[in-house]
Design a protein around this motif. Structure first.
Motif, PDB file in Angstrom:
ATOM      1  N   ARG A  42       7.118   9.693   0.528  1.00  0.00           N
ATOM      2  CA  ARG A  42       6.355   8.539   0.057  1.00  0.00           C
ATOM      3  C   ARG A  42       5.848   7.760   1.262  1.00  0.00           C
ATOM      4  O   ARG A  42       6.640   7.429   2.161  1.00  0.00           O
ATOM      5  N   ARG A  43       4.559   7.448   1.309  1.00  0.00           N
ATOM      6  CA  ARG A  43       4.020   6.628   2.410  1.00  0.00           C
ATOM      7  C   ARG A  43       4.006   5.183   1.961  1.00  0.00           C
ATOM      8  O   ARG A  43       3.345   4.824   0.985  1.00  0.00           O
ATOM      9  N   VAL A  44       4.773   4.354   2.678  1.00  0.00           N
ATOM     10  CA  VAL A  44       4.930   2.950   2.258  1.00  0.00           C
ATOM     11  C   VAL A  44       4.433   2.029   3.362  1.00  0.00           C
ATOM     12  O   VAL A  44       4.895   2.105   4.505  1.00  0.00           O
ATOM     13  N   GLY A  45       3.500   1.161   3.020  1.00  0.00           N
ATOM     14  CA  GLY A  45       3.021   0.169   3.982  1.00  0.00           C
ATOM     15  C   GLY A  45       2.813  -1.170   3.312  1.00  0.00           C
ATOM     16  O   GLY A  45       2.652  -1.258   2.082  1.00  0.00           O
ATOM     17  N   ILE A  46       2.833  -2.210   4.120  1.00  0.00           N
ATOM     18  CA  ILE A  46       2.500  -3.558   3.638  1.00  0.00           C
ATOM     19  C   ILE A  46       1.413  -4.093   4.566  1.00  0.00           C
ATOM     20  O   ILE A  46       1.590  -4.116   5.790  1.00  0.00           O
ATOM     21  N   GLY A  47       0.283  -4.469   3.989  1.00  0.00           N
ATOM     22  CA  GLY A  47      -0.813  -5.048   4.771  1.00  0.00           C
ATOM     23  C   GLY A  47      -0.733  -6.562   4.677  1.00  0.00           C
ATOM     24  O   GLY A  47      -0.836  -7.117   3.578  1.00  0.00           O
ATOM     25  N   PHE A  87       0.873  -1.182   0.000  1.00  0.00           N
ATOM     26  CA  PHE A  87       0.000   0.000   0.000  1.00  0.00           C
ATOM     27  C   PHE A  87       0.906   1.227   0.000  1.00  0.00           C
ATOM     28  O   PHE A  87       1.363   1.680   1.057  1.00  0.00           O
ATOM     29  N   ILE A  88       1.187   1.717  -1.199  1.00  0.00           N
ATOM     30  CA  ILE A  88       2.147   2.818  -1.347  1.00  0.00           C
ATOM     31  C   ILE A  88       1.438   4.044  -1.912  1.00  0.00           C
ATOM     32  O   ILE A  88       0.666   3.944  -2.868  1.00  0.00           O
ATOM     33  N   LYS A  89       1.714   5.200  -1.284  1.00  0.00           N
ATOM     34  CA  LYS A  89       1.206   6.473  -1.808  1.00  0.00           C
ATOM     35  C   LYS A  89       2.407   7.375  -2.030  1.00  0.00           C
ATOM     36  O   LYS A  89       3.142   7.674  -1.069  1.00  0.00           O
ATOM     37  N   GLU A  90       2.597   7.830  -3.248  1.00  0.00           N
ATOM     38  CA  GLU A  90       3.701   8.745  -3.524  1.00  0.00           C
ATOM     39  C   GLU A  90       3.474  10.066  -2.768  1.00  0.00           C
ATOM     40  O   GLU A  90       2.342  10.392  -2.411  1.00  0.00           O
ATOM     41  N   ALA A  91       4.548  10.810  -2.552  1.00  0.00           N
ATOM     42  CA  ALA A  91       4.433  12.139  -1.921  1.00  0.00           C
ATOM     43  C   ALA A  91       3.461  12.990  -2.739  1.00  0.00           C
ATOM     44  O   ALA A  91       3.456  12.907  -3.974  1.00  0.00           O
ATOM     45  N   VAL A 150      -7.249 -11.035  10.380  1.00  0.00           N
ATOM     46  CA  VAL A 150      -6.732  -9.760  10.906  1.00  0.00           C
ATOM     47  C   VAL A 150      -5.603  -9.290   9.993  1.00  0.00           C
ATOM     48  O   VAL A 150      -4.792 -10.106   9.537  1.00  0.00           O
ATOM     49  N   THR A 151      -5.585  -7.994   9.731  1.00  0.00           N
ATOM     50  CA  THR A 151      -4.486  -7.425   8.931  1.00  0.00           C
ATOM     51  C   THR A 151      -3.498  -6.731   9.856  1.00  0.00           C
ATOM     52  O   THR A 151      -3.896  -5.901  10.681  1.00  0.00           O
ATOM     53  N   ALA A 152      -2.221  -7.094   9.703  1.00  0.00           N
ATOM     54  CA  ALA A 152      -1.144  -6.315  10.324  1.00  0.00           C
ATOM     55  C   ALA A 152      -0.632  -5.375   9.243  1.00  0.00           C
ATOM     56  O   ALA A 152      -0.104  -5.832   8.225  1.00  0.00           O
ATOM     57  N   TRP A 153      -0.843  -4.090   9.432  1.00  0.00           N
ATOM     58  CA  TRP A 153      -0.405  -3.081   8.445  1.00  0.00           C
ATOM     59  C   TRP A 153       0.924  -2.526   8.952  1.00  0.00           C
ATOM     60  O   TRP A 153       0.982  -1.821   9.954  1.00  0.00           O
ATOM     61  N   VAL A 154       1.993  -2.879   8.227  1.00  0.00           N
ATOM     62  CA  VAL A 154       3.343  -2.545   8.688  1.00  0.00           C
ATOM     63  C   VAL A 154       3.802  -1.270   7.987  1.00  0.00           C
ATOM     64  O   VAL A 154       3.834  -1.211   6.741  1.00  0.00           O
ATOM     65  N   ALA A 155       4.150  -0.254   8.769  1.00  0.00           N
ATOM     66  CA  ALA A 155       4.606   1.017   8.204  1.00  0.00           C
ATOM     67  C   ALA A 155       6.097   0.917   7.885  1.00  0.00           C
ATOM     68  O   ALA A 155       6.915   0.725   8.783  1.00  0.00           O
TER      69      ALA A 155
END
Ligand SMILES: O=C(O)CCC(=O)C(=O)O
Length: 281
Positions: free
Chosen positions: A203-208, A92-96, A119-124
């Motif tokens: 950039r906001r970077v996460g992995i769900g 789950f990536i959002k560019e700046a 359950v989702t672990a959303w890792v920042a």
């Protein structure tokens, strides 16, 4: 590990955060891994074909280590028990300064998992502040229920179906799940959540990571793949997949194609099932 009070809070609200997980070195390994993956793709993950956002642990050893990280699994075990499968995981990536957002939705809607224990672990992997478009959640107040969604195919949606809840949300109650890099949040499969565009300069970077107890079943006709990450699996709806042979190894890439195809087939079936369930009588 969570305390009993924290587990009770998760069960009441349907979410819990923040949970520290990665050391600075582990965080750097993940971000270096993403940089290598994007060099291989020749484009940022979020601009590549959607298949490359999904279940990349099948092909990337650093990502496979992340989904098996003991600090994440210890907390996931507290809420779903000791036998744990990964059903899928998503970048789950959002560019700046980007308009990418997620409309209000519940993950259960198109997954077809029973019982509702996913359950989702959303890792920042970067800082996820409100300005950067972190997730916002609404408490279930101990009474989670499936809501009516429409797969609207919304422009700039971070979710494949561009899905959105069409029932009343109760959003005045919203909580911003702000996370420092290297930490994670938990959200239950019936937790209502969304996220705003990224107005920050980074950039906001996460992995769900979608974890399920090994006793979960699929309600549809598609047999899916899963990765056993803790405990044991007595058999059921899933074919277990092995760790990747190496980073982007041809055998692992071929396996990923199967994993993704089955994921898509199930997802399509579940959109139709949801529409039938909520069709006017
Ligand atoms: O990363 C986001 O902003 C949304 C993530 C999401 O919808 C999820 O993890 O289920």
């Amino acid at each position: 590990m969570l305390t009993q009070a924290q587990v009770a809070q998760y069960r009441h609200d349907g979410y819990f955060f923040p949970c520290p997980a990665l050391s600075p070195e582990e965080l750097a390994e993940c971000n270096d891994g993403i940089a290598r993956y994007e060099a291989w793709l020749g484009t940022p993950v979020n601009q590549a074909d959607r298949r490359w956002r999904s279940a990349a642990y099948v092909m990337l050893p650093w990502y496979d280590s992340l989904i098996r990280h003991p600090r994440i699994l210890d907390i996931v075990e507290d809420v779903i028990g000791p036998d744990i499968l990964v059903y899928t995981a998503t970048f789950f990536i959002k560019e700046a300064h980007s308009p990418t957002f997620a409309a209000w939705h519940q993950d259960a809607t198109y997954f077809g998992l029973s019982p509702h224990e996913h359950v989702t672990a959303w890792v920042a992997l970067s800082e996820a502040s409100a300005k950067a478009g972190c997730m916002e959640v609404v408490s279930s107040h101990g009474q989670p229920r499936q809501m009516h969604h429409a797969a609207l195919g919304l422009a700039n949606s971070i979710n494949g179906g561009g899905q959105a809840i069409v029932d009343e949300i109760g959003e005045a109650d919203g909580t911003m799940m702000v996370l420092p890099a290297g930490s994670f949040s938990l959200h239950h499969t019936l937790c209502r959540h969304r996220s705003a565009p990224n107005r920050a300069a980074h950039r906001r970077v996460g992995i769900g990571i979608s974890y399920i107890p090994a006793h979960c079943r699929l309600t549809g006709s598609v047999r899916m793949c899963a990765r056993l990450v803790r405990g044991s699996y007595a058999g059921g709806s899933f074919d277990l997949i092995p760790p990747p042979e190496g980073e982007l190894h041809p055998a692992a890439i071929a396996r990923h194609e199967t994993v993704y195809r089955r994921y898509r087939d199930n997802y399509g079936e579940q959109i139709a099932a949801h529409d039938r369930e909520f069709a006017p009588a």
